[in-house]
Design a protein around this motif. Structure first.
Motif, PDB file in Angstrom:
ATOM      1  N   ARG A  58     -33.583  17.010  21.103  1.00 19.90           N
ATOM      2  CA  ARG A  58     -32.262  16.529  21.512  1.00 19.90           C
ATOM      3  C   ARG A  58     -31.934  15.332  20.626  1.00 19.90           C
ATOM      4  NH1 ARG A  58     -34.093  15.521  27.486  1.00 19.90           N
ATOM      5  NH2 ARG A  58     -35.940  15.007  26.230  1.00 19.90           N
ATOM      6  N   VAL A  59     -30.897  15.472  19.802  1.00 25.25           N
ATOM      7  CA  VAL A  59     -30.632  14.513  18.732  1.00 25.25           C
ATOM      8  C   VAL A  59     -29.249  13.899  18.881  1.00 25.25           C
ATOM      9  CG1 VAL A  59     -30.461  14.191  16.221  1.00 25.25           C
ATOM     10  CG2 VAL A  59     -32.117  15.823  17.169  1.00 25.25           C
ATOM     11  N   ALA A  60     -29.181  12.591  18.691  1.00 23.18           N
ATOM     12  CA  ALA A  60     -27.908  11.882  18.581  1.00 23.18           C
ATOM     13  C   ALA A  60     -27.886  11.161  17.240  1.00 23.18           C
ATOM     14  CB  ALA A  60     -27.741  10.875  19.717  1.00 23.18           C
ATOM     15  N   MET A  61     -26.714  11.081  16.630  1.00 23.20           N
ATOM     16  CA  MET A  61     -26.561  10.353  15.366  1.00 23.20           C
ATOM     17  C   MET A  61     -25.277   9.540  15.409  1.00 23.20           C
ATOM     18  SD  MET A  61     -26.377  11.697  11.402  1.00 23.20           S
ATOM     19  CE  MET A  61     -24.760  12.472  11.598  1.00 23.20           C
ATOM     20  N   VAL A  62     -25.371   8.268  15.050  1.00 20.82           N
ATOM     21  CA  VAL A  62     -24.200   7.391  15.034  1.00 20.82           C
ATOM     22  C   VAL A  62     -24.148   6.663  13.703  1.00 20.82           C
ATOM     23  CG1 VAL A  62     -24.191   7.063  17.537  1.00 20.82           C
ATOM     24  CG2 VAL A  62     -25.485   5.477  16.093  1.00 20.82           C
ATOM     25  N   ASP A  63     -22.947   6.241  13.336  1.00 21.15           N
ATOM     26  CA  ASP A  63     -22.775   5.449  12.118  1.00 21.15           C
ATOM     27  C   ASP A  63     -21.674   4.421  12.353  1.00 21.15           C
ATOM     28  OD1 ASP A  63     -23.530   5.649   8.959  1.00 21.15           O
ATOM     29  OD2 ASP A  63     -21.505   4.887   9.231  1.00 21.15           O
ATOM     30  N   ALA A  64     -21.869   3.220  11.805  1.00 21.96           N
ATOM     31  CA  ALA A  64     -20.889   2.157  11.982  1.00 21.96           C
ATOM     32  C   ALA A  64     -19.591   2.447  11.252  1.00 21.96           C
ATOM     33  CB  ALA A  64     -21.471   0.825  11.506  1.00 21.96           C
ATOM     34  N   GLY A  65     -19.654   3.249  10.216  1.00 19.89           N
ATOM     35  CA  GLY A  65     -18.456   3.650   9.484  1.00 19.89           C
ATOM     36  C   GLY A  65     -18.262   5.147   9.589  1.00 19.89           C
ATOM     37  N   ASP A  66     -17.794   5.744   8.512  1.00 18.66           N
ATOM     38  CA  ASP A  66     -17.615   7.190   8.487  1.00 18.66           C
ATOM     39  C   ASP A  66     -18.882   7.843   7.971  1.00 18.66           C
ATOM     40  OD1 ASP A  66     -16.376   9.669   8.659  1.00 18.66           O
ATOM     41  OD2 ASP A  66     -15.434   9.501   6.680  1.00 18.66           O
ATOM     42  N   PHE A  67     -19.068   9.108   8.292  1.00 21.77           N
ATOM     43  CA  PHE A  67     -20.190   9.841   7.748  1.00 21.77           C
ATOM     44  C   PHE A  67     -20.088   9.861   6.218  1.00 21.77           C
ATOM     45  CE2 PHE A  67     -19.574  12.156  11.926  1.00 21.77           C
ATOM     46  CZ  PHE A  67     -20.555  11.423  12.575  1.00 21.77           C
ATOM     47  N   ALA A  68     -21.193   9.537   5.567  1.00 21.84           N
ATOM     48  CA  ALA A  68     -21.243   9.448   4.099  1.00 21.84           C
ATOM     49  C   ALA A  68     -20.216   8.453   3.570  1.00 21.84           C
ATOM     50  CB  ALA A  68     -21.038  10.817   3.452  1.00 21.84           C
ATOM     51  N   GLY A  69     -19.903   7.442   4.379  1.00 26.15           N
ATOM     52  CA  GLY A  69     -18.836   6.522   4.011  1.00 26.15           C
ATOM     53  C   GLY A  69     -19.223   5.474   2.993  1.00 26.15           C
ATOM     54  N   ALA A  70     -20.515   5.338   2.686  1.00 21.94           N
ATOM     55  CA  ALA A  70     -20.939   4.317   1.730  1.00 21.94           C
ATOM     56  C   ALA A  70     -21.550   5.010   0.504  1.00 21.94           C
ATOM     57  CB  ALA A  70     -21.917   3.352   2.394  1.00 21.94           C
ATOM     58  N   THR A  71     -22.817   4.729   0.225  1.00 15.63           N
ATOM     59  CA  THR A  71     -23.429   5.222  -1.003  1.00 15.63           C
ATOM     60  C   THR A  71     -23.482   6.740  -1.076  1.00 15.63           C
ATOM     61  OG1 THR A  71     -24.729   3.212  -1.297  1.00 15.63           O
ATOM     62  CG2 THR A  71     -25.568   5.188  -2.350  1.00 15.63           C
ATOM     63  N   SER A  72     -23.592   7.424   0.052  1.00 12.58           N
ATOM     64  CA  SER A  72     -23.730   8.879   0.016  1.00 12.58           C
ATOM     65  C   SER A  72     -22.499   9.585  -0.510  1.00 12.58           C
ATOM     66  CB  SER A  72     -24.100   9.414   1.407  1.00 12.58           C
ATOM     67  OG  SER A  72     -25.391   8.987   1.773  1.00 12.58           O
ATOM     68  N   SER A  73     -21.359   8.911  -0.571  1.00 12.07           N
ATOM     69  CA  SER A  73     -20.182   9.489  -1.222  1.00 12.07           C
ATOM     70  C   SER A  73     -19.832   8.708  -2.485  1.00 12.07           C
ATOM     71  CB  SER A  73     -18.982   9.507  -0.269  1.00 12.07           C
ATOM     72  OG  SER A  73     -18.642   8.186   0.142  1.00 12.07           O
ATOM     73  N   ALA A  74     -20.793   7.921  -2.987  1.00 14.07           N
ATOM     74  CA  ALA A  74     -20.560   7.114  -4.196  1.00 14.07           C
ATOM     75  C   ALA A  74     -21.651   7.375  -5.226  1.00 14.07           C
ATOM     76  CB  ALA A  74     -20.512   5.626  -3.834  1.00 14.07           C
ATOM     77  N   SER A  75     -22.112   8.614  -5.272  1.00 14.66           N
ATOM     78  CA  SER A  75     -23.162   8.983  -6.211  1.00 14.66           C
ATOM     79  C   SER A  75     -22.539   9.518  -7.498  1.00 14.66           C
ATOM     80  CB  SER A  75     -24.069  10.047  -5.593  1.00 14.66           C
ATOM     81  OG  SER A  75     -23.421  11.313  -5.570  1.00 14.66           O
ATOM     82  N   SER A  76     -23.415   9.974  -8.402  1.00 21.81           N
ATOM     83  CA  SER A  76     -22.932  10.599  -9.640  1.00 21.81           C
ATOM     84  C   SER A  76     -22.589  12.071  -9.445  1.00 21.81           C
ATOM     85  CB  SER A  76     -23.978  10.457 -10.753  1.00 21.81           C
ATOM     86  OG  SER A  76     -24.177   9.100 -11.093  1.00 21.81           O
ATOM     87  N   LYS A  77     -22.645  12.554  -8.215  1.00 22.75           N
ATOM     88  CA  LYS A  77     -22.245  13.917  -7.834  1.00 22.75           C
ATOM     89  C   LYS A  77     -23.144  14.984  -8.470  1.00 22.75           C
ATOM     90  CE  LYS A  77     -18.599  11.435  -6.628  1.00 22.75           C
ATOM     91  NZ  LYS A  77     -18.567  10.772  -5.334  1.00 22.75           N
ATOM     92  N   LEU A  78     -24.389  14.643  -8.744  1.00 20.16           N
ATOM     93  CA  LEU A  78     -25.274  15.564  -9.448  1.00 20.16           C
ATOM     94  C   LEU A  78     -26.344  16.140  -8.532  1.00 20.16           C
ATOM     95  CD1 LEU A  78     -25.871  13.654 -12.801  1.00 20.16           C
ATOM     96  CD2 LEU A  78     -24.313  15.569 -12.377  1.00 20.16           C
ATOM     97  N   LEU A  79     -26.683  17.388  -8.769  1.00 23.93           N
ATOM     98  CA  LEU A  79     -27.891  18.018  -8.258  1.00 23.93           C
ATOM     99  C   LEU A  79     -28.745  18.268  -9.487  1.00 23.93           C
ATOM    100  CD1 LEU A  79     -26.266  20.591  -5.817  1.00 23.93           C
ATOM    101  CD2 LEU A  79     -27.621  18.593  -5.138  1.00 23.93           C
ATOM    102  N   HIS A  80     -29.762  17.445  -9.675  1.00 22.01           N
ATOM    103  CA  HIS A  80     -30.467  17.512 -10.961  1.00 22.01           C
ATOM    104  C   HIS A  80     -31.956  17.208 -10.809  1.00 22.01           C
ATOM    105  CE1 HIS A  80     -30.203  12.933 -11.905  1.00 22.01           C
ATOM    106  NE2 HIS A  80     -29.912  13.122 -10.647  1.00 22.01           N
TER     107      HIS A  80
END
Length: 538
Positions: A58-80
């Protein structure tokens, strides 16, 4: 100035299968006792929530901002695989990265990832010679078992045909290898959806104000809804701190004397309009360890990245004028000046890499994931690479299973008994989805433009048909949000009802590409805000 037509309300109730309202979610979080509370909705927290829910917890997940709102949407967009890691002798890491890259691109999310050819130019006086780089890309492809072809060297003239803006002065040769890319925000959101489909309860814009303790053990958290100020709490048998750059802040809530465990490195990027077609990406060596990228992405050009130690407040990370100057200067080693005009910049962003604590140059630091346990029993996970997000989730689950006293293992399905390549929602061939969207456009209703069909297919997979149905039900939702972008208004409604979008930036920066294209005009923002406000509340 673009004139935007007002989009009418779709009614007072969300569409079928929509996410529950915030009050309903808060009530559920407050009433239940969860096996695992994940604090942090970046990709580390998201992948852990997904794997934990798959295992039956049974899992709960919370974030102070938006999901992927910080570094996770500020990457080089690569799968490498990480070509530069060969320089440090991390052969096993590169091989593991290749396995994960192929799994995500082919078995888990082919609708969200695509292959990308890289050209590695060798200039006179550069840090590496043609023979060395040729051998490097051959070894790199060997570590992927040559499943993406064989790394090789081509002539400057051949490379310039695919990349017209390639600087050819003093260019001796070009090494070629294959990797992949994605839209990181979309990949993260689809993984959130997978976690919810597996049973997780999630809430964004919910800030942890304190931890709950029972006999000295962390057994939950106190939270405040940042949108309306409502306060509530969550009880859990185990709490996981996956807050990225804020990981030590939460550790000090558990233990005020906790020593720093991480260091941060800032990575800045620029997005520019393209002056010519690009059929390949450029990876240009700066020195022995660093590479600067010029990547065709979302019909634009992505440049970066920087790599420098950061000691400020993670919330204040910004792209500075010095960052812009550095990125453009480094890009000019291989990209012609006309493509590097500041007038072409549509957006800039910066994220923070979370690295293990210790001395040394951040550019040489390993991108490894570290899981630690605090004095109150809270687990903290930090570091890692986007490419290996599934592996990180499995690593954390293995740690949970091995905890002293086995507090959760009896309730968990072992990882080796779960599907190795569980697909993300929308799994489909993007080409087939785009074709269907165009063919179905011949039916009654507005005909979808080809660029919109390709965009929807490559960001939603088969879920694009749900957006097309919204557009067919109300033709005004089939209109473009902005004339210069492929997005349509139905995506805003879909983000509101199905993708936890609460604020304008949630939609324009992460659910769509309007902001990175520089097209989030005041009119677009106002209409988006109006549509968000129409969502039915509890």
């Amino acid at each position: 100035m673009t004139t935007l037509h007002a989009v009418p309300a779709l009614g007072t109730h969300p569409t079928s299968g929509a996410n529950p309202g915030r009050a309903q979610t808060r009530d559920l979080l407050g009433r239940a006792t969860f096996d695992l509370l994940v604090i942090g909705g970046g990709i580390l927290g998201i992948t852990t929530a997904w794997h934990a829910a798959q295992s039956g917890l049974r899992v709960a997940m919370v974030d102070a901002g938006d999901f992927a709102g910080a570094t996770s949407s500020a990457s080089s967009k690569l799968l490498h695989g990480g070509l530069r890691y060969l320089q440090t002798g991390a052969v096993r890491l590169v091989a593991e990265n290749h396995v994960e890259r192929r799994a995500v691109s082919r078995d888990v999310a082919p609708h969200l990832a695509k292959p990308l050819t890289f050209y590695l130019p060798v200039y006179k006086g550069g840090p590496h010679g043609a023979a060395k780089l040729g051998a490097g890309v051959f070894a790199y492809s060997a570590l992927s078992a040559f499943r993406d072809g064989v790394g090789h060297v081509i002539t400057p003239a051949r490379a310039a045909r695919d990349v017209p803006e390639l600087r050819t002065e003093n260019l001796r040769a070009v090494a070629v290898y294959e990797d992949g890319q994605m839209n990181d925000a979309r990949m993260a959101l689809m993984t959130v959806r997978a976690a919810v489909d597996a049973g997780a309860v999630v809430l964004n814009h919910a800030e942890v104000t304190g931890l709950r303790f029972t006999s000295g053990r962390v057994t939950g958290a106190e939270l405040r809804d940042r949108l309306d100020g409502a306060e509530f709490g969550v009880d859990a048998r185990l709490v996981l701190n996956a807050t990225g750059p804020w990981v030590d802040h939460l550790r000090r809530m558990e233990d005020p004397a906790a020593a720093p465990s991480i260091r941060l490195s800032k990575g800045a990027h620029l997005v520019l309009r393209r002056t010519a077609p690009w059929q390949a990406a450029l990876a240009t060596p700066i020195d022995k360890y660093r590479i600067t990228f010029a990547l065709p992405w979302e019909d634009m050009l992505l440049l970066g990245t920087t790599d420098e130690a950061y000691e400020g407040d993670p919330a204040d990370v910004r792209v500075t004028d010095a960052d812009i100057a550095q990125i453009l200067d480094e890009a000019s080693l291989s990209v012609r000046d006309r493509q590097l005009s500041r007038d072409l910049i549509t957006y800039s962003f910066a994220g923070l890499r979370v690295l293990p604590g210790g001395p040394g140059d951040t550019a040489k630091a390993k991108r490894e994931t570290v899981v630690t346990e605090g004095r109150g029993g809270m687990l903290s996970v930090a570091g890692g690479k986007w490419t290996t997000f599934r592996h990180i989730g499995r690593t954390v689950m293995d740690k949970l299973a091995a905890l002293p006293g086995h507090p959760l293992s009896e309730d968990m399905e072992p990882m080796d008994r779960l599907p190795r390549h569980a697909p993300l929602p929308g799994f489909a061939s993007p080409g087939a989805v785009a074709h269907r969207l165009l063919v179905d456009g011949a039916a009654p209703g507005p005909r979808m433009a080809a660029d919109t069909a390709r965009h929807l297919a490559g960001h939603y997979g088969s879920l694009a048909f749900d957006i097309a149905r919204l557009a067919n039900e109300d033709p005004r939702l089939a209109e473009r949000v902005h004339p210069d972008a492929p997005e349509i208004w139905a995506q805003v409604v879909y983000a509101r009802d199905h993708e936890w979008a609460e604020q304008v930036d949630d939609v324009l920066r992460r659910r769509t590409t309007l902001t990175v294209r520089g097209l989030d005009t005041p009119e677009v923002r106002a209409e988006t805000a109006r549509l968000l406000a129409e969502r039915a509340r509890d």
